[in-house]
Design an enzyme around this catalytic site. Structure first.
Site, PDB file in Angstrom:
ATOM      1  N   LYS A  79       0.816  -1.229   0.000  1.00 55.42           N
ATOM      2  CA  LYS A  79       0.000   0.000   0.000  1.00 55.42           C
ATOM      3  C   LYS A  79       0.845   1.271   0.000  1.00 55.42           C
ATOM      4  O   LYS A  79       0.516   2.232  -0.694  1.00 55.42           O
ATOM      5  CB  LYS A  79      -0.936   0.023   1.216  1.00 55.42           C
ATOM      6  CG  LYS A  79      -2.045  -1.010   1.156  1.00 55.42           C
ATOM      7  CD  LYS A  79      -2.968  -0.827   2.354  1.00 55.42           C
ATOM      8  CE  LYS A  79      -3.967  -1.948   2.481  1.00 55.42           C
ATOM      9  NZ  LYS A  79      -4.893  -1.743   3.593  1.00 55.42           N
ATOM     10  N   ASP A 115      -9.724   2.719   2.649  1.00 51.56           N
ATOM     11  CA  ASP A 115      -9.675   2.216   4.035  1.00 51.56           C
ATOM     12  C   ASP A 115     -10.233   3.268   4.992  1.00 51.56           C
ATOM     13  O   ASP A 115     -10.823   2.933   6.025  1.00 51.56           O
ATOM     14  CB  ASP A 115      -8.238   1.877   4.441  1.00 51.56           C
ATOM     15  CG  ASP A 115      -7.763   0.552   3.842  1.00 51.56           C
ATOM     16  OD1 ASP A 115      -8.620  -0.290   3.530  1.00 51.56           O
ATOM     17  OD2 ASP A 115      -6.544   0.382   3.696  1.00 51.56           O
TER      18      ASP A 115
HETATM   19  P1  NAP Z   1       1.355  -2.406  10.592  1.00 53.44           P
HETATM   20  O1  NAP Z   1       1.545  -1.257   9.646  1.00 53.44           O
HETATM   21  O2  NAP Z   1       2.364  -3.495  10.632  1.00 53.44           O
HETATM   22  O3  NAP Z   1       1.209  -1.774  12.084  1.00 53.44           O
HETATM   23  C1  NAP Z   1       0.970  -2.595  13.195  1.00 53.44           C
HETATM   24  C2  NAP Z   1       0.995  -1.775  14.479  1.00 53.44           C
HETATM   25  O4  NAP Z   1       0.716  -2.662  15.553  1.00 53.44           O
HETATM   26  C3  NAP Z   1       2.359  -1.129  14.774  1.00 53.44           C
HETATM   27  O5  NAP Z   1       2.156   0.068  15.486  1.00 53.44           O
HETATM   28  C4  NAP Z   1       3.009  -2.190  15.679  1.00 53.44           C
HETATM   29  O6  NAP Z   1       3.952  -1.666  16.582  1.00 53.44           O
HETATM   30  C5  NAP Z   1       1.811  -2.645  16.476  1.00 53.44           C
HETATM   31  N1  NAP Z   1       1.983  -3.997  17.000  1.00 53.44           N
HETATM   32  C6  NAP Z   1       2.241  -5.123  16.303  1.00 53.44           C
HETATM   33  N2  NAP Z   1       2.295  -6.188  17.139  1.00 53.44           N
HETATM   34  C7  NAP Z   1       2.104  -5.698  18.393  1.00 53.44           C
HETATM   35  C8  NAP Z   1       2.075  -6.288  19.680  1.00 53.44           C
HETATM   36  N3  NAP Z   1       2.245  -7.604  19.841  1.00 53.44           N
HETATM   37  N4  NAP Z   1       1.849  -5.485  20.737  1.00 53.44           N
HETATM   38  C9  NAP Z   1       1.690  -4.149  20.590  1.00 53.44           C
HETATM   39  N5  NAP Z   1       1.699  -3.522  19.392  1.00 53.44           N
HETATM   40  C10 NAP Z   1       1.909  -4.290  18.310  1.00 53.44           C
HETATM   41  O7  NAP Z   1      -0.020  -3.144  10.340  1.00 53.44           O
HETATM   42  P2  NAP Z   1      -1.394  -2.492   9.784  1.00 53.44           P
HETATM   43  O8  NAP Z   1      -1.387  -2.470   8.309  1.00 53.44           O
HETATM   44  O9  NAP Z   1      -1.650  -1.228  10.523  1.00 53.44           O
HETATM   45  O10 NAP Z   1      -2.463  -3.599  10.217  1.00 53.44           O
HETATM   46  C11 NAP Z   1      -2.726  -3.905  11.585  1.00 53.44           C
HETATM   47  C12 NAP Z   1      -3.861  -4.935  11.614  1.00 53.44           C
HETATM   48  O11 NAP Z   1      -5.062  -4.299  11.190  1.00 53.44           O
HETATM   49  C13 NAP Z   1      -3.649  -6.105  10.624  1.00 53.44           C
HETATM   50  O12 NAP Z   1      -3.064  -7.191  11.291  1.00 53.44           O
HETATM   51  C14 NAP Z   1      -5.024  -6.438  10.131  1.00 53.44           C
HETATM   52  O13 NAP Z   1      -5.519  -7.546  10.859  1.00 53.44           O
HETATM   53  C15 NAP Z   1      -5.855  -5.222  10.470  1.00 53.44           C
HETATM   54  N6  NAP Z   1      -6.381  -4.546   9.264  1.00 53.44           N
HETATM   55  C16 NAP Z   1      -7.698  -4.677   9.008  1.00 53.44           C
HETATM   56  C17 NAP Z   1      -8.254  -4.037   7.921  1.00 53.44           C
HETATM   57  C18 NAP Z   1      -9.741  -4.180   7.652  1.00 53.44           C
HETATM   58  O14 NAP Z   1     -10.201  -3.832   6.577  1.00 53.44           O
HETATM   59  N7  NAP Z   1     -10.483  -4.677   8.616  1.00 53.44           N
HETATM   60  C19 NAP Z   1      -7.452  -3.235   7.087  1.00 53.44           C
HETATM   61  C20 NAP Z   1      -6.091  -3.130   7.368  1.00 53.44           C
HETATM   62  C21 NAP Z   1      -5.567  -3.786   8.473  1.00 53.44           C
HETATM   63  P3  NAP Z   1       5.502  -1.459  16.194  1.00 53.44           P
HETATM   64  O15 NAP Z   1       5.560  -0.197  15.373  1.00 53.44           O
HETATM   65  O16 NAP Z   1       6.164  -1.346  17.505  1.00 53.44           O
HETATM   66  O17 NAP Z   1       5.905  -2.693  15.407  1.00 53.44           O
END
Ligand code: NAP
Length: 293
Positions: A79, A115
Site C-alpha cells: 500500500k 480504508d
Molecule cells: P502495521 O503497519 O504493521 O502496524 C501494526 C501496528 O501494531 C504497529 O504500530 C506495531 O507496533 C503494532 N503492533 C504489532 N504487534 C504488536 C504487539 N504484539 N503489541 C503491541 N503492538 C503491536 O499493520 P497495519 O497495516 O496497521 O495492520 C494492523 C492490523 O489491522 C492487521 O493485522 C489487520 O488484521 C488489520 N487490518 C484490518 C483491515 C480491515 O479492513 N479490517 C485493514 C487493514 C488492516 P511497532 O511499530 O512497535 O511494530
C-alpha cells in the site's frame, strides 16, 4: 469553527477493463469473494482476480495493469510503495500515504484510499453521533502503523479530536501524528489502563488477536458504555470482540471495515451503489480465513 472535515466523493473517470487485487501473499484475500458477488448482482461483466506480486515485481505489475486499463485493490505489503508508483494520488491517498484502490485514466494509474471510508463507516455504525458529540468523546487507538493512519484520518473527518495513541514504539506514533497533522496524546502500553478508563471508544489497529487468542487489553479496563472497534477480523468473532460483547459493550470487528472499503472502491470504479447485502451474504458463505483485504 469546527475541525470536522468531510473528504470529498471520488469517482473514476473511466470504468476499469478488469479488476485485480495485488498483494503478497494474497491467496487468503476475501475481496474477490464479495466483489465478484457484487459484479454479478449489478450485471457488470467483469471478473475480480487475485495476483500475488512480490515487492520487486510491483512496478512492472502496475505498468502492465495501466496498459490494460485495469483497476483494483492493493493490500499488504504494497500500500505504501504504490503511492510512488501510480501517476497520481487522490488527496486522501496522499494524506494517508497509502493506496488501497486504483484505476486507469487515459493510460495513467490513479491511486486512492478507501480504508478511510471503511474505518469511518464502522465508527459511525458504533457511535452514530454528530461532530460536536464526537468532539467530546475520548478515543484510544492501539497501534501506529498503516491501518492506524487510515483510522486517524477517519476519526479526524468525523470530528473526533480527543485522541490518544497507545504504541509500543512511541516514536512511530509521534511521526504518524506529525505527518497527518492530527494532534494526539501518545503513551506507551503501560499507560493503557489510565487512558482507557476515560474513553468512549477504543480501537485496536495492531495485529493482536489475528493468529492467536491474545487480547489487546483486559476487558475490565473498559468503562461502561465504551464502544470497541477491532480492525482485526477472523471467521467468527475475534477473541477481543467476543469478550467485550459478552461484557455488554457495543463492538465491531474488522469485517465491516473490509466490506465498507470494498463498497467504497466499487462505487468509485462504477458510480453505482454497491450491493452491500449481497457482499455480506457472499462473506457469510465464504470459507474460514483471517487477515486483511
Ligand atoms: P502495521 O503497519 O504493521 O502496524 C501494526 C501496528 O501494531 C504497529 O504500530 C506495531 O507496533 C503494532 N503492533 C504489532 N504487534 C504488536 C504487539 N504484539 N503489541 C503491541 N503492538 C503491536 O499493520 P497495519 O497495516 O496497521 O495492520 C494492523 C492490523 O489491522 C492487521 O493485522 C489487520 O488484521 C488489520 N487490518 C484490518 C483491515 C480491515 O479492513 N479490517 C485493514 C487493514 C488492516 P511497532 O511499530 O512497535 O511494530
Amino acid at each position: 469553527m469546527t475541525e470536522h472535515r468531510q473528504e470529498r466523493v471520488v469517482r473514476a473517470a473511466e470504468r476499469p477493463s478488469r479488476l485485480v487485487i495485488l498483494g503478497h501473499p494474497v491467496a487468503h484475500s476475501l475481496s474477490p469473494v464479495f466483489q465478484n458477488a457484487a459484479l454479478l448482482e449489478t450485471a457488470i461483466p467483469l471478473v475480480y482476480d487475485r495476483e500475488d506480486v512480490a515487492p520487486d515485481g510491483l512496478a512492472d505489475a502496475l505498468r502492465r495493469l495501466a496498459a490494460e486499463g485495469a483497476g483494483g485493490n492493493i493490500t499488504i505489503p504494497h500500500k505504501e510503495a504504490a503511492t510512488a508508483l501510480v501517476a497520481r494520488c487522490t488527496p486522501v491517498a496522499l494524506r494517508t500515504g497509502a493506496v488501497n484502490t486504483f484505476w486507469t485514466e487515459q493510460g495513467d494509474l490513479i491511486g486512492h484510499n478507501t480504508d478511510v471510508d471503511g474505518a469511518a463507516a464502522t465508527i459511525r455504525a458504533l457511535l452514530p453521533v454528530d461532530s460536536s458529540a464526537a468532539g467530546d468523546t475520548s478515543v484510544v487507538l492501539l497501534g501506529a502503523g498503516g491501518s492506524a493512519a487510515a483510522t486517524l484520518v477517519a476519526l479526524h473527518s468525523l470530528g473526533y479530536h480527543r485522541l490518544t495513541i497507545v504504541a509500543r514504539t512511541t516514536a512511530r506514533a509521534h511521526a504518524l501524528s506529525e505527518r497527518l497533522s492530527i494532534p494526539a496524546e501518545i503513551v506507551p502500553p503501560d499507560a493503557i489502563e489510565r487512558v482507557v478508563r476515560r474513553a468512549g471508544l477504543v480501537i485496536n489497529a495492531t495485529p493482536i488477536g489475528l493468529r492467536d487468542d491474545a487480547l489487546p487489553m483486559p476487558v475490565a479496563f473498559l468503562p461502561a458504555r465504551c464502544a470497541v472497534f477491532d480492525l482485526v477480523y477472523r471467521r467468527g468473532l475475534t477473541p477481543w470482540i467476543a469478550a467485550v460483547r459478552e461484557a455488554g459493550h457495543r463492538a465491531e470487528d474488522g469485517l465491516r471495515m473490509l466490506v465498507e472499503q470494498g463498497a467504497s472502491a466499487f462505487e468509485t470504479w462504477f458510480d453505482v451503489p454497491a450491493p452491500r447485502e449481497t457482499m455480506w451474504g457472499a462473506l457469510d458463505a465464504a470459507p474460514p480465513t483471517h487477515g486483511s483485504p
